[in-house]
Write a protein that holds these residues in place. Structure first.
Motif, mmCIF file in Angstrom:
data_model
loop_
_atom_site.group_PDB
_atom_site.id
_atom_site.type_symbol
_atom_site.label_atom_id
_atom_site.label_comp_id
_atom_site.label_asym_id
_atom_site.label_seq_id
_atom_site.Cartn_x
_atom_site.Cartn_y
_atom_site.Cartn_z
ATOM 1 N N SER A 30 0.844 -1.188 0.000
ATOM 2 C CA SER A 30 0.000 0.000 0.000
ATOM 3 C C SER A 30 0.883 1.242 0.000
ATOM 4 O O SER A 30 1.754 1.392 0.861
ATOM 5 C CB SER A 30 -0.894 0.006 1.243
ATOM 6 N N VAL A 31 0.659 2.115 -0.977
ATOM 7 C CA VAL A 31 1.431 3.343 -1.097
ATOM 8 C C VAL A 31 0.472 4.522 -0.978
ATOM 9 O O VAL A 31 -0.482 4.621 -1.758
ATOM 10 C CB VAL A 31 2.176 3.410 -2.460
ATOM 11 N N PRO A 32 0.684 5.406 -0.013
ATOM 12 C CA PRO A 32 -0.225 6.543 0.146
ATOM 13 C C PRO A 32 -0.216 7.463 -1.073
ATOM 14 O O PRO A 32 0.824 7.688 -1.690
ATOM 15 C CB PRO A 32 0.318 7.291 1.365
ATOM 16 N N VAL A 33 -1.383 7.974 -1.412
ATOM 17 C CA VAL A 33 -1.490 8.965 -2.482
ATOM 18 C C VAL A 33 -0.905 10.270 -1.961
ATOM 19 O O VAL A 33 -1.293 10.748 -0.904
ATOM 20 C CB VAL A 33 -2.967 9.162 -2.904
ATOM 21 N N GLN A 34 0.057 10.814 -2.687
ATOM 22 C CA GLN A 34 0.664 12.083 -2.289
ATOM 23 C C GLN A 34 -0.060 13.260 -2.915
ATOM 24 O O GLN A 34 -0.200 14.303 -2.312
ATOM 25 C CB GLN A 34 2.145 12.124 -2.676
ATOM 26 N N ALA A 35 -0.496 13.092 -4.151
ATOM 27 C CA ALA A 35 -1.186 14.173 -4.853
ATOM 28 C C ALA A 35 -2.145 13.570 -5.858
ATOM 29 O O ALA A 35 -1.901 12.505 -6.406
ATOM 30 C CB ALA A 35 -0.180 15.076 -5.567
ATOM 31 N N VAL A 36 -3.253 14.257 -6.079
ATOM 32 C CA VAL A 36 -4.222 13.830 -7.082
ATOM 33 C C VAL A 36 -4.831 15.084 -7.689
ATOM 34 O O VAL A 36 -5.103 16.054 -6.997
ATOM 35 C CB VAL A 36 -5.299 12.896 -6.484
ATOM 36 N N GLU A 37 -4.978 15.052 -9.001
ATOM 37 C CA GLU A 37 -5.605 16.181 -9.677
ATOM 38 C C GLU A 37 -6.380 15.681 -10.878
ATOM 39 O O GLU A 37 -6.116 14.607 -11.403
ATOM 40 C CB GLU A 37 -4.576 17.230 -10.092
ATOM 41 N N ILE A 38 -7.340 16.479 -11.293
ATOM 42 C CA ILE A 38 -8.127 16.156 -12.471
ATOM 43 C C ILE A 38 -7.429 16.756 -13.675
ATOM 44 O O ILE A 38 -7.095 17.938 -13.688
ATOM 45 C CB ILE A 38 -9.556 16.695 -12.335
ATOM 46 N N SER A 39 -7.181 15.922 -14.654
ATOM 47 C CA SER A 39 -6.499 16.370 -15.860
ATOM 48 C C SER A 39 -7.380 17.330 -16.640
ATOM 49 O O SER A 39 -8.589 17.149 -16.750
ATOM 50 C CB SER A 39 -6.158 15.167 -16.724
ATOM 51 N N SER A 40 -6.764 18.339 -17.190
ATOM 52 C CA SER A 40 -7.519 19.297 -17.999
ATOM 53 C C SER A 40 -7.437 18.976 -19.490
ATOM 54 O O SER A 40 -8.121 19.594 -20.285
ATOM 55 C CB SER A 40 -6.986 20.708 -17.747
ATOM 56 N N HIS A 41 -6.603 18.007 -19.864
ATOM 57 C CA HIS A 41 -6.487 17.675 -21.286
ATOM 58 C C HIS A 41 -7.614 16.730 -21.697
ATOM 59 O O HIS A 41 -8.130 15.966 -20.887
ATOM 60 C CB HIS A 41 -5.121 17.077 -21.612
ATOM 61 N N PRO A 42 -8.021 16.778 -22.961
ATOM 62 C CA PRO A 42 -9.101 15.893 -23.421
ATOM 63 C C PRO A 42 -8.663 14.433 -23.417
ATOM 64 O O PRO A 42 -7.484 14.131 -23.576
ATOM 65 C CB PRO A 42 -9.385 16.376 -24.843
ATOM 66 N N ILE A 43 -9.611 13.541 -23.228
ATOM 67 C CA ILE A 43 -9.338 12.111 -23.201
ATOM 68 C C ILE A 43 -9.883 11.511 -24.487
ATOM 69 O O ILE A 43 -11.073 11.630 -24.771
ATOM 70 C CB ILE A 43 -10.006 11.463 -21.980
ATOM 71 N N GLN A 57 4.727 7.946 -3.790
ATOM 72 C CA GLN A 57 6.174 7.816 -3.694
ATOM 73 C C GLN A 57 6.657 6.535 -4.358
ATOM 74 O O GLN A 57 5.895 5.591 -4.534
ATOM 75 C CB GLN A 57 6.611 7.851 -2.242
ATOM 76 N N HIS A 58 7.930 6.522 -4.717
ATOM 77 C CA HIS A 58 8.551 5.363 -5.364
ATOM 78 C C HIS A 58 8.651 4.203 -4.377
ATOM 79 O O HIS A 58 8.948 4.393 -3.207
ATOM 80 C CB HIS A 58 9.940 5.744 -5.878
ATOM 81 N N VAL A 59 8.398 3.006 -4.866
ATOM 82 C CA VAL A 59 8.508 1.799 -4.050
ATOM 83 C C VAL A 59 9.576 0.911 -4.675
ATOM 84 O O VAL A 59 9.370 0.340 -5.737
ATOM 85 C CB VAL A 59 7.158 1.041 -3.983
ATOM 86 N N ALA A 60 10.710 0.812 -4.022
ATOM 87 C CA ALA A 60 11.831 0.054 -4.575
ATOM 88 C C ALA A 60 11.666 -1.451 -4.395
ATOM 89 O O ALA A 60 12.310 -2.233 -5.083
ATOM 90 C CB ALA A 60 13.130 0.511 -3.923
ATOM 91 N N SER A 61 10.801 -1.880 -3.489
ATOM 92 C CA SER A 61 10.690 -3.301 -3.165
ATOM 93 C C SER A 61 9.770 -4.084 -4.107
ATOM 94 O O SER A 61 9.529 -5.262 -3.883
ATOM 95 C CB SER A 61 10.178 -3.446 -1.729
ATOM 96 N N VAL A 62 9.262 -3.444 -5.159
ATOM 97 C CA VAL A 62 8.352 -4.122 -6.085
ATOM 98 C C VAL A 62 9.009 -4.179 -7.466
ATOM 99 O O VAL A 62 8.985 -3.201 -8.212
ATOM 100 C CB VAL A 62 6.991 -3.392 -6.169
ATOM 101 N N PRO A 63 9.615 -5.322 -7.830
ATOM 102 C CA PRO A 63 10.301 -5.401 -9.122
ATOM 103 C C PRO A 63 9.353 -5.525 -10.316
ATOM 104 O O PRO A 63 9.687 -5.117 -11.420
ATOM 105 C CB PRO A 63 11.173 -6.645 -8.991
ATOM 106 N N VAL A 64 8.156 -6.103 -10.094
ATOM 107 C CA VAL A 64 7.175 -6.273 -11.167
ATOM 108 C C VAL A 64 5.801 -5.905 -10.614
ATOM 109 O O VAL A 64 5.404 -6.378 -9.558
ATOM 110 C CB VAL A 64 7.143 -7.726 -11.699
ATOM 111 N N ILE A 65 5.097 -5.066 -11.342
ATOM 112 C CA ILE A 65 3.733 -4.699 -10.958
ATOM 113 C C ILE A 65 2.780 -5.485 -11.854
ATOM 114 O O ILE A 65 2.894 -5.439 -13.072
ATOM 115 C CB ILE A 65 3.497 -3.182 -11.124
#
Length: 105
Positions: A30-43, A57-65
């Motif tokens: 589990s990695v805490p969310v540090q920042a979240v924003e709504i993108s303004s670019h079209p999808i 934040q970066h998690v060094a202990s996970v070699p494959v997601i």
């Protein structure tokens, strides 16, 4: 018909709930969310969509997601991605969760 003002309210509510949430990686890290924003670019291909850009934040202990879940601060899963990402010493991985809010008839 759902009014655009209500869709805006739903979008803002989701943004607030994801703030303070976490990203669950491979069902165990589990990695805490540090920042979240709504993108303004079209999808591409999605009308009235929301792109939530989440930073953690970066998690060094996970070699494959293989699986990531975006969760609210109460643990409710908002979105999930399943794919294999080999980190190979990567410093950053950007994940974009696209959630569509739209009106109906």
């Amino acid at each position: 018909m759902i009014l655009p003002s209500y869709l805006q309210t739903a979008r803002n509510d989701l943004l607030a709930r994801v703030s303070g949430g976490d990203i669950l990686i491979n069902g165990t890290v589990s990695v805490p969310v540090q920042a979240v924003e709504i993108s303004s670019h079209p999808i591409a291909g999605i009308q009235d969509g929301i792109a939530l850009q989440v930073s953690a934040q970066h998690v060094a202990s996970v070699p494959v997601i293989t699986d990531v879940k975006l969760r609210t601060r109460t643990g409710a899963v908002v979105a999930e991605k399943t794919e294999t990402i080999e980190m190979n010493g990567a410093q950053f991985v950007n994940l974009t969760f696209v959630i569509e809010t739209r009106g109906g008839v």
